[in-house]
Design a protein around this motif. Structure first.
Motif, short mmCIF file in Angstrom:
data_model
loop_
_atom_site.label_atom_id
_atom_site.label_comp_id
_atom_site.label_asym_id
_atom_site.label_seq_id
_atom_site.Cartn_x
_atom_site.Cartn_y
_atom_site.Cartn_z
N THR A 197 0.83 -1.19 0.00
CA THR A 197 0.00 0.00 0.00
C THR A 197 0.87 1.25 0.00
O THR A 197 0.80 2.08 0.91
CB THR A 197 -0.94 -0.01 1.22
N ALA A 238 -0.73 4.71 0.45
CA ALA A 238 -1.27 5.01 1.78
C ALA A 238 -0.19 5.47 2.75
O ALA A 238 -0.49 6.19 3.71
CB ALA A 238 -1.99 3.78 2.35
N THR A 239 1.04 5.07 2.55
CA THR A 239 2.13 5.39 3.47
C THR A 239 3.36 5.88 2.70
O THR A 239 4.44 5.28 2.79
CB THR A 239 2.48 4.17 4.33
N HIS A 280 1.33 -4.14 4.39
CA HIS A 280 0.12 -3.42 4.75
C HIS A 280 0.50 -2.04 5.26
O HIS A 280 1.50 -1.91 5.97
CB HIS A 280 -0.65 -4.13 5.88
N GLY A 281 -0.28 -1.06 4.94
CA GLY A 281 -0.01 0.28 5.45
C GLY A 281 -1.28 1.11 5.48
O GLY A 281 -2.20 0.91 4.68
N HIS A 282 -1.32 2.01 6.43
CA HIS A 282 -2.48 2.88 6.56
C HIS A 282 -2.03 4.18 7.20
O HIS A 282 -1.16 4.19 8.07
CB HIS A 282 -3.54 2.19 7.43
N LYS A 283 -2.65 5.26 6.79
CA LYS A 283 -2.37 6.56 7.38
C LYS A 283 -3.59 7.01 8.16
O LYS A 283 -4.71 6.98 7.65
CB LYS A 283 -2.02 7.59 6.31
N VAL A 284 -3.37 7.40 9.41
CA VAL A 284 -4.42 7.91 10.28
C VAL A 284 -3.96 9.28 10.75
O VAL A 284 -3.00 9.37 11.53
CB VAL A 284 -4.68 6.98 11.48
N GLU A 298 1.62 7.32 10.06
CA GLU A 298 1.65 6.20 9.13
C GLU A 298 1.98 4.93 9.91
O GLU A 298 2.94 4.92 10.69
CB GLU A 298 2.69 6.42 8.02
N LEU A 347 2.51 0.71 9.46
CA LEU A 347 2.66 -0.35 8.48
C LEU A 347 3.22 -1.63 9.05
O LEU A 347 3.78 -1.65 10.13
CB LEU A 347 3.47 0.08 7.26
N ASN A 353 6.84 -3.99 12.33
CA ASN A 353 5.78 -2.99 12.22
C ASN A 353 6.34 -1.65 12.64
O ASN A 353 7.32 -1.57 13.38
CB ASN A 353 4.52 -3.38 12.99
N SER A 398 5.19 2.58 13.45
CA SER A 398 4.26 3.69 13.61
C SER A 398 5.10 4.95 13.58
O SER A 398 6.06 5.09 14.36
CB SER A 398 3.52 3.61 14.95
#
Length: 124
Positions: free
Chosen positions: A2, A5-6, A72-76, A80, A82, A97, A99
């Motif tokens: 992703t 996303a990151t 996998h990665g996601h930004k909140v 970021e 992952l 992982n 953060s």
């Protein structure tokens, strides 16, 4: 992967996997704080602190030997998050992982927490 996303962390690990990983030092804020819990089959070590802590971590790395694969990665908000794995010669070595809080004003990393272990694989 992703990557969209990151983008910050994908770029970070591209640099870490290069022959000049010290370039990530240009990607951190003046008030940067880091903790890397780095486990191997023989034990674990923590690299922590500010810029100097990151420099200590960089000094002990095997340059261009381990390659990071983000799965996998996601930004909140400004963070970021992952999950991925490191590979040596294409073979699984460890899961990790990360953060990372990104400073919105500078676009640089302000806080970073990384955990790594060979004991758990998410690709099995």
């Amino acid at each position: 992967m992703t990557a969209s996303a990151t983008p910050f962390m994908v770029k970070w690990f591209e640099i870490m996997d290069s022959t000049t990983p010290e370039r990530v030092l240009d990607m951190i804020t003046d008030d940067f704080q880091i903790s890397i819990l780095f486990a191997t089959a023989d034990g674990a070590a923590e690299f922590k602190g500010d810029r100097a802590g990151l420099e200590t971590y960089l000094a002990q790395r095997e340059v261009s030997v381990l390659v990071h694969h983000v799965t996998h990665g996601h930004k909140v908000g400004d963070t970021e998050v992952l999950l991925g794995e490191t590979r040596r010669d294409g073979a699984f070595e460890a899961s990790f992982n990360t953060s990372t809080q990104i400073d919105p004003a500078s676009g640089k990393a302000r806080r970073m927490l990384i955990c790594r272990t060979p004991s758990v694989s998410f690709s099995d």
